[in-house]
Design a protein around this motif. Structure first.
Motif, PDB file in Angstrom:
ATOM      1  N   LEU A 102       0.827  -1.204   0.000  1.00 20.49           N
ATOM      2  CA  LEU A 102       0.000   0.000   0.000  1.00 20.49           C
ATOM      3  C   LEU A 102       0.861   1.253   0.000  1.00 20.49           C
ATOM      4  CD1 LEU A 102      -2.619   1.538   0.142  1.00 20.49           C
ATOM      5  CD2 LEU A 102      -2.757   1.039   2.593  1.00 20.49           C
ATOM      6  N   ASP A 103       1.928   1.257   0.790  1.00 19.59           N
ATOM      7  CA  ASP A 103       2.848   2.396   0.788  1.00 19.59           C
ATOM      8  C   ASP A 103       3.464   2.592  -0.598  1.00 19.59           C
ATOM      9  OD1 ASP A 103       2.494   3.033   3.496  1.00 19.59           O
ATOM     10  OD2 ASP A 103       4.026   1.592   4.116  1.00 19.59           O
ATOM     11  N   VAL A 104       3.784   1.474  -1.266  1.00 21.22           N
ATOM     12  CA  VAL A 104       4.364   1.555  -2.609  1.00 21.22           C
ATOM     13  C   VAL A 104       3.349   2.113  -3.596  1.00 21.22           C
ATOM     14  CG1 VAL A 104       5.208   0.176  -4.548  1.00 21.22           C
ATOM     15  CG2 VAL A 104       6.082  -0.242  -2.242  1.00 21.22           C
ATOM     16  N   LEU A 105       2.101   1.656  -3.527  1.00 24.17           N
ATOM     17  CA  LEU A 105       1.067   2.166  -4.427  1.00 24.17           C
ATOM     18  C   LEU A 105       0.882   3.667  -4.246  1.00 24.17           C
ATOM     19  CD1 LEU A 105      -1.705  -0.588  -4.235  1.00 24.17           C
ATOM     20  CD2 LEU A 105      -0.344   0.038  -6.240  1.00 24.17           C
ATOM     21  N   ARG A 106       0.849   4.103  -2.998  1.00 25.01           N
ATOM     22  CA  ARG A 106       0.710   5.533  -2.725  1.00 25.01           C
ATOM     23  C   ARG A 106       1.917   6.289  -3.249  1.00 25.01           C
ATOM     24  NH1 ARG A 106       1.046   5.346   2.286  1.00 25.01           N
ATOM     25  NH2 ARG A 106      -1.106   4.803   2.819  1.00 25.01           N
ATOM     26  N   GLY A 107       3.097   5.716  -3.070  1.00 30.51           N
ATOM     27  CA  GLY A 107       4.316   6.359  -3.560  1.00 30.51           C
ATOM     28  C   GLY A 107       4.356   6.458  -5.069  1.00 30.51           C
ATOM     29  N   LEU A 108       3.939   5.402  -5.764  1.00 29.28           N
ATOM     30  CA  LEU A 108       3.887   5.434  -7.217  1.00 29.28           C
ATOM     31  C   LEU A 108       2.935   6.519  -7.701  1.00 29.28           C
ATOM     32  CD1 LEU A 108       3.808   1.606  -7.998  1.00 29.28           C
ATOM     33  CD2 LEU A 108       5.571   3.205  -8.746  1.00 29.28           C
ATOM     34  N   ALA A 109       1.791   6.638  -7.017  1.00 25.17           N
ATOM     35  CA  ALA A 109       0.803   7.649  -7.409  1.00 25.17           C
ATOM     36  C   ALA A 109       1.352   9.054  -7.218  1.00 25.17           C
ATOM     37  CB  ALA A 109      -0.484   7.450  -6.602  1.00 25.17           C
ATOM     38  N   ILE A 110       1.943   9.313  -6.060  1.00 23.52           N
ATOM     39  CA  ILE A 110       2.418  10.672  -5.792  1.00 23.52           C
ATOM     40  C   ILE A 110       3.633  10.981  -6.667  1.00 23.52           C
ATOM     41  CG2 ILE A 110       4.073  10.258  -3.914  1.00 23.52           C
ATOM     42  CD1 ILE A 110       1.354  12.966  -4.012  1.00 23.52           C
ATOM     43  N   PHE A 111       4.455   9.980  -6.957  1.00 22.17           N
ATOM     44  CA  PHE A 111       5.598  10.182  -7.859  1.00 22.17           C
ATOM     45  C   PHE A 111       5.101  10.596  -9.242  1.00 22.17           C
ATOM     46  CE2 PHE A 111       8.976   9.016 -10.752  1.00 22.17           C
ATOM     47  CZ  PHE A 111      10.136   9.356 -10.063  1.00 22.17           C
ATOM     48  N   CYS A 112       4.065   9.919  -9.731  1.00 20.50           N
ATOM     49  CA  CYS A 112       3.507  10.262 -11.048  1.00 20.50           C
ATOM     50  C   CYS A 112       2.885  11.655 -11.039  1.00 20.50           C
ATOM     51  CB  CYS A 112       2.466   9.228 -11.458  1.00 20.50           C
ATOM     52  SG  CYS A 112       3.166   7.626 -11.889  1.00 20.50           S
ATOM     53  N   MET A 113       2.236  12.030  -9.931  1.00 23.93           N
ATOM     54  CA  MET A 113       1.650  13.364  -9.841  1.00 23.93           C
ATOM     55  C   MET A 113       2.725  14.441  -9.912  1.00 23.93           C
ATOM     56  SD  MET A 113      -1.354  12.800  -6.963  1.00 23.93           S
ATOM     57  CE  MET A 113      -1.963  14.489  -7.017  1.00 23.93           C
ATOM     58  N   ILE A 114       3.820  14.218  -9.194  1.00 23.48           N
ATOM     59  CA  ILE A 114       4.928  15.178  -9.212  1.00 23.48           C
ATOM     60  C   ILE A 114       5.576  15.213 -10.595  1.00 23.48           C
ATOM     61  CG2 ILE A 114       7.181  15.718  -8.209  1.00 23.48           C
ATOM     62  CD1 ILE A 114       6.212  14.252  -5.663  1.00 23.48           C
ATOM     63  N   PHE A 115       5.711  14.041 -11.206  1.00 24.89           N
ATOM     64  CA  PHE A 115       6.345  13.914 -12.523  1.00 24.89           C
ATOM     65  C   PHE A 115       5.583  14.694 -13.589  1.00 24.89           C
ATOM     66  CE2 PHE A 115       6.472  11.485 -16.548  1.00 24.89           C
ATOM     67  CZ  PHE A 115       7.811  11.647 -16.864  1.00 24.89           C
ATOM     68  N   VAL A 116       4.268  14.507 -13.659  1.00 25.72           N
ATOM     69  CA  VAL A 116       3.498  15.182 -14.716  1.00 25.72           C
ATOM     70  C   VAL A 116       3.314  16.670 -14.416  1.00 25.72           C
ATOM     71  CG1 VAL A 116       2.316  13.056 -15.368  1.00 25.72           C
ATOM     72  CG2 VAL A 116       1.246  14.580 -13.690  1.00 25.72           C
ATOM     73  N   ASP A 117       3.435  17.062 -13.150  1.00 21.89           N
ATOM     74  CA  ASP A 117       3.357  18.491 -12.815  1.00 21.89           C
ATOM     75  C   ASP A 117       4.642  19.230 -13.176  1.00 21.89           C
ATOM     76  OD1 ASP A 117       0.793  18.389 -11.894  1.00 21.89           O
ATOM     77  OD2 ASP A 117       1.312  18.266  -9.775  1.00 21.89           O
ATOM     78  N   ALA A 118       5.727  18.483 -13.409  1.00 14.69           N
ATOM     79  CA  ALA A 118       7.036  19.100 -13.628  1.00 14.69           C
ATOM     80  C   ALA A 118       7.362  19.286 -15.107  1.00 14.69           C
ATOM     81  CB  ALA A 118       8.126  18.252 -12.963  1.00 14.69           C
ATOM     82  N   VAL A 119       6.358  19.295 -15.957  1.00 19.18           N
ATOM     83  CA  VAL A 119       6.593  19.535 -17.384  1.00 19.18           C
ATOM     84  C   VAL A 119       7.039  20.984 -17.578  1.00 19.18           C
ATOM     85  CG1 VAL A 119       5.509  19.686 -19.645  1.00 19.18           C
ATOM     86  CG2 VAL A 119       4.934  17.786 -18.115  1.00 19.18           C
ATOM     87  N   PRO A 120       8.244  21.222 -18.109  1.00 19.82           N
ATOM     88  CA  PRO A 120       8.745  22.596 -18.232  1.00 19.82           C
ATOM     89  C   PRO A 120       8.191  23.364 -19.428  1.00 19.82           C
ATOM     90  CG  PRO A 120      10.390  21.068 -19.012  1.00 19.82           C
ATOM     91  CD  PRO A 120       9.258  20.232 -18.498  1.00 19.82           C
ATOM     92  N   ASP A 121       7.660  22.651 -20.417  1.00 22.74           N
ATOM     93  CA  ASP A 121       7.116  23.308 -21.605  1.00 22.74           C
ATOM     94  C   ASP A 121       6.001  22.432 -22.166  1.00 22.74           C
ATOM     95  OD1 ASP A 121       6.518  24.503 -24.017  1.00 22.74           O
ATOM     96  OD2 ASP A 121       8.584  25.042 -24.450  1.00 22.74           O
ATOM     97  N   PRO A 122       4.745  22.700 -21.786  1.00 16.94           N
ATOM     98  CA  PRO A 122       3.631  21.850 -22.245  1.00 16.94           C
ATOM     99  C   PRO A 122       3.480  21.801 -23.760  1.00 16.94           C
ATOM    100  CG  PRO A 122       2.949  23.254 -20.412  1.00 16.94           C
ATOM    101  CD  PRO A 122       4.309  23.728 -20.842  1.00 16.94           C
ATOM    102  N   ASP A 123       3.882  22.843 -24.449  1.00 17.66           N
ATOM    103  CA  ASP A 123       3.729  22.865 -25.909  1.00 17.66           C
ATOM    104  C   ASP A 123       4.649  21.865 -26.608  1.00 17.66           C
ATOM    105  OD1 ASP A 123       1.801  24.852 -25.736  1.00 17.66           O
ATOM    106  OD2 ASP A 123       3.282  26.468 -25.871  1.00 17.66           O
ATOM    107  N   ARG A 124       5.731  21.484 -25.950  1.00 18.92           N
ATOM    108  CA  ARG A 124       6.698  20.583 -26.575  1.00 18.92           C
ATOM    109  C   ARG A 124       6.742  19.207 -25.917  1.00 18.92           C
ATOM    110  NH1 ARG A 124      11.856  24.805 -26.998  1.00 18.92           N
ATOM    111  NH2 ARG A 124      10.663  26.588 -27.825  1.00 18.92           N
ATOM    112  N   ALA A 125       5.981  19.021 -24.874  1.00 17.89           N
ATOM    113  CA  ALA A 125       5.999  17.753 -24.141  1.00 17.89           C
ATOM    114  C   ALA A 125       5.262  16.661 -24.905  1.00 17.89           C
ATOM    115  CB  ALA A 125       5.354  17.952 -22.772  1.00 17.89           C
ATOM    116  N   PRO A 126       5.668  15.395 -24.716  1.00 20.29           N
ATOM    117  CA  PRO A 126       4.921  14.293 -25.346  1.00 20.29           C
ATOM    118  C   PRO A 126       3.503  14.242 -24.796  1.00 20.29           C
ATOM    119  CG  PRO A 126       6.556  13.465 -23.779  1.00 20.29           C
ATOM    120  CD  PRO A 126       6.826  14.923 -23.936  1.00 20.29           C
ATOM    121  N   SER A 127       2.570  13.839 -25.622  1.00 19.46           N
ATOM    122  CA  SER A 127       1.156  13.904 -25.255  1.00 19.46           C
ATOM    123  C   SER A 127       0.821  13.053 -24.040  1.00 19.46           C
ATOM    124  CB  SER A 127       0.297  13.481 -26.442  1.00 19.46           C
ATOM    125  OG  SER A 127       0.631  12.163 -26.862  1.00 19.46           O
ATOM    126  N   TRP A 128       1.561  11.941 -23.839  1.00 15.82           N
ATOM    127  CA  TRP A 128       1.230  11.062 -22.718  1.00 15.82           C
ATOM    128  C   TRP A 128       1.569  11.693 -21.368  1.00 15.82           C
ATOM    129  CZ3 TRP A 128       5.309   9.683 -19.606  1.00 15.82           C
ATOM    130  CH2 TRP A 128       6.587   9.754 -20.162  1.00 15.82           C
TER     131      TRP A 128
END
Length: 384
Positions: free
Chosen positions: A14-40
């Motif tokens: 459960l801790d790992v699942l929560r960590g994977l989720a929050i890691f992905c949230m931080i990852f997709v929030d850290a896009v430096p240029d949305p116009d050039r980022a891959p669509s996924w």
């Protein structure tokens, strides 16, 4: 917030699942240029689903699983005290959400006071965003805990989840029978016009992706997570097989429902809730299988995710504060925000634009690992 010592015999998966989720949230929030980022890496603007659209449902799902553990450990205890804790946590999350949403305005006033025509309070009360990720977490937490604490059986919880999805879907079709999911005319945006109002929606749009109506189907996502939490607590191959079977059921239901309703993250439609919960149920099964078959290897491989998961709310808010500041700070390149400039001078020229954005977002996440590791080793876990 409170600082707790770690509990013994925690459910690692459960801790790992929560960590994977929050890691992905931080990852997709850290896009430096949305116009050039891959669509996924970007949220779908209206219809469809991408990798980024799994991040927030992942945290909602993991929260539901943790709620199941919390309720099971307190079964038979006095209900009044538990209800009081639930509502206190709900209000605390709402207040944190309002504070979190006001950070860009606060930094704007702090760094560029000459641009302010209104006071900070006036600006937030007239144009600030009143809903958001933390506020939605608060609402679905309260609804999920109330339902889960009273329904008890897995069948009743599953039935309640599908009834919530049916109610959400029916509302769209009742409000606009011909075009229930039109961007400019649907029940979710109509509710948002009443509260919080256009001036307080995300980026001043006519709807808010964390609006009140989407909370109905989002609560179903919490209940699916609650069912997963009960199966994870079994720590058995039978539980893993049940998770896999549940995943197949939800994915099949999502495909069937998508023939009637649109898959939409901003509206949190029924097929979106089913698809994401089905994928996350399968992920939970795979993680649990690894911890059952190769516990030491799984614990080693997933250690970084476990570290993030043990302080999920703290790292979400800490990275959000940092991003709010870095996007506002000017850089040496005229008109380029400091955060985007960091990408361009670090890995921006090392790879293709899309690959360098992925690399930069990963580096942003990794940079927070030492702090999270320090908190973990000191047994400091910041919770509500």
């Amino acid at each position: 917030m409170r600082v707790w010592a770690a509990q013994q015999n925690r459910l690692e998966s459960l801790d790992v699942l929560r960590g994977l989720a929050i890691f992905c949230m931080i990852f997709v929030d850290a896009v430096p240029d949305p116009d050039r980022a891959p669509s996924w890496m970007l949220h779908t603007p209206w219809q469809g689903i991408s990798f980024a659209d799994l991040a927030f449902p992942g945290f909602v799902f993991a929260m539901g699983a943790a709620m199941a553990v919390w309720l099971d450990r307190r079964s038979g205890r006095r209900q009044g005290a538990a209800t009081g804790k639930i509502w206190c946590r709900t209000m605390a999350l709402i207040l944190l959400g309002l504070l979190y949403n006001s950070l860009p305005l606060f930094f704007q006033y702090l760094l560029f006071p000459e641009t302010a025509s209104l006071s900070l309070w006036e600006e937030f009360s007239q144009h600030g965003r009143w809903l958001g990720v933390l506020q939605r977490l608060a609402l679905v937490y309260a609804a999920g805990m109330m339902l889960g604490g009273r329904l008890r059986s897995d069948f009743r919880i599953l039935l309640a989840a599908f009834l919530l999805l049916a109610a959400s879907s029916a509302g769209f079709h009742w409000y606009a029978p011909n075009h229930p999911f039109a961007m400019d005319h649907n029940i979710s945006s109509a509710v948002d016009q009443v509260f919080p109002g256009t001036a307080h929606c995300y980026l001043g749009k006519t709807f808010d992706p964390e609006g009140l109506y989407g909370t109905i189907a989002c609560t179903a996502s919490v209940l699916f997570g609650m069912l997963a939490g009960r199966l994870l607590q079994e720590k058995s191959m039978g539980g893993v097989l049940s998770l896999a079977a549940s995943s197949a059921l939800l994915l099949a239901a999502g495909w069937s429902w998508s023939q009637l309703d649109m898959v939409s993250k901003p509206l949190w439609t029924a097929p979106y809730a089913l698809y994401t919960s089905g994928v996350l149920m399968l992920l939970a099964a795979l993680v649990q299988l690894l911890f059952l078959c190769v516990p030491r290897a799984a614990s080693f491989v997933f250690h970084p995710m476990r570290v993030f998961g043990m302080n999920a709310l703290f790292i979400y808010m800490a990275t959000g504060v940092a991003l709010s500041l870095l996007w506002l700070l000017p850089s040496s390149a005229e008109g380029q925000p400091f955060f985007s400039w960091l990408w361009s001078v670090s890995v921006g020229s090392m790879f293709s634009e899309a690959d360098s954005i992925v690399c930069f977002a990963l580096l942003w996440c990794v940079c927070w690992w030492p702090l999270m590791e320090l908190l973990y080793r000191r047994r400091i876990f910041i919770k509500l």
